[in-house]
Scaffold this motif. Sequence first.
Motif, PDB file in Angstrom:
ATOM      1  N   PHE A  28      31.638  31.302  36.802  1.00 25.91           N
ATOM      2  CA  PHE A  28      31.045  32.613  37.013  1.00 25.91           C
ATOM      3  C   PHE A  28      31.712  33.355  38.173  1.00 25.91           C
ATOM      4  CE2 PHE A  28      27.202  30.911  34.725  1.00 25.91           C
ATOM      5  CZ  PHE A  28      27.114  31.915  33.765  1.00 25.91           C
ATOM      6  N   LEU A  29      31.915  32.661  39.292  1.00 26.02           N
ATOM      7  CA  LEU A  29      32.544  33.291  40.454  1.00 26.02           C
ATOM      8  C   LEU A  29      33.942  33.792  40.112  1.00 26.02           C
ATOM      9  CD1 LEU A  29      31.486  30.838  43.312  1.00 26.02           C
ATOM     10  CD2 LEU A  29      30.586  33.141  42.912  1.00 26.02           C
ATOM     11  N   ALA A  30      34.689  32.996  39.351  1.00 29.64           N
ATOM     12  CA  ALA A  30      36.048  33.394  38.973  1.00 29.64           C
ATOM     13  C   ALA A  30      36.045  34.669  38.146  1.00 29.64           C
ATOM     14  CB  ALA A  30      36.727  32.265  38.200  1.00 29.64           C
ATOM     15  N   GLY A  31      34.941  34.907  37.425  1.00 25.41           N
ATOM     16  CA  GLY A  31      34.822  36.118  36.618  1.00 25.41           C
ATOM     17  C   GLY A  31      34.219  37.288  37.364  1.00 25.41           C
ATOM     18  N   GLY A  32      33.999  37.133  38.663  1.00 21.15           N
ATOM     19  CA  GLY A  32      33.480  38.222  39.474  1.00 21.15           C
ATOM     20  C   GLY A  32      31.967  38.343  39.474  1.00 21.15           C
ATOM     21  N   TRP A  33      31.273  37.347  38.911  1.00 16.39           N
ATOM     22  CA  TRP A  33      29.814  37.379  38.880  1.00 16.39           C
ATOM     23  C   TRP A  33      29.228  36.971  40.227  1.00 16.39           C
ATOM     24  CZ3 TRP A  33      26.221  36.859  34.347  1.00 16.39           C
ATOM     25  CH2 TRP A  33      26.798  37.369  33.184  1.00 16.39           C
ATOM     26  N   LYS A  34      28.020  37.461  40.505  1.00 16.10           N
ATOM     27  CA  LYS A  34      27.220  36.911  41.585  1.00 16.10           C
ATOM     28  C   LYS A  34      26.462  35.710  41.029  1.00 16.10           C
ATOM     29  CE  LYS A  34      26.573  41.211  44.176  1.00 16.10           C
ATOM     30  NZ  LYS A  34      25.579  42.180  44.732  1.00 16.10           N
TER      31      LYS A  34
END
Length: 313
Positions: A28-34
Amino acid sequence: MPQSEHQAPGHALVVGGGTMGVGIIAMFLAGGWKVDVVSRSASTREGLPDACARALTALGKPADTSGLATWATLPEAAWTAIDIVVETVTEDLELKRRLFAEMEALARPDAAITSNSSSFPISEIATGLATQGRMMGLHFFMPAHLIPLVEVVRSVHTDVALAERVGAIMRALGKRPVQVRKDVIGFLGNRIQGALMREALWLIEQGVASPEDIDATVRLSFGFRYAAAGPIVQKEHSGWDTTCAVAKIIWPDLTNADGPPPVLQKNVDEGRIGFKTKRGFFDWDDESIARERARYERALRKCLEIFKDEGIL
């Protein structure tokens, strides 16, 4: 969950910060998600930023964990912002049921609530709950940040359109989702893997071959081919007539044991469970474990490059 949610980064909640949780958080972080993470363990919460940073580095992404927030209890999470929940706690059915009941009361009505359970059908976890239509399995394979496939598992209650949207989110995050249309035990990957493991352990039990030669046979023959084509397409190459003829000869002789063979049970009883105890079918120490983990991760990254070159991911 808005229709456009898969097109832009959103806000996820991961319940559980163990090995599987770290990989999912990193995805998720790699995809820019919080990402909010709930873990009862203070030491797990403290170690998550570093663990996730290492996973991001393995993905070739910046080790930026600024979008990560950790909490000790579910009510503390930012529920009004959360679009999707992934539960990754231990395989304890009653625990999962309690968590799902609590999450149903806390989550936005349009939020998808999913479980990474590798064995329990989502219908068993969500039984009796009022909004089972938004609940589904979301089964990753370890290490979750590197293995590209994820299973989206529907129960008879799951909203098909929502399952497809969750699949679209996974694809936008670099995963290859597969839709499991029936809520069978073990889903796709673990059923197929379980059939292979049952026969492999039977061959060891019967003294037909050593663990080393079993691994070599899988990796350097049909396993080698499976990086290029799955079992169905591969037999399109070689011919189903041959497969049918061979099945008549070999399949009646395959083991149909309904439980673990003695060789496996003996290892477990003696604490020979692998890296965790530094002994399994093979003996390990800190240096050999680190070396094997590094080799395994390098190999996975090379396979990822093959799939990216083919446009699969």
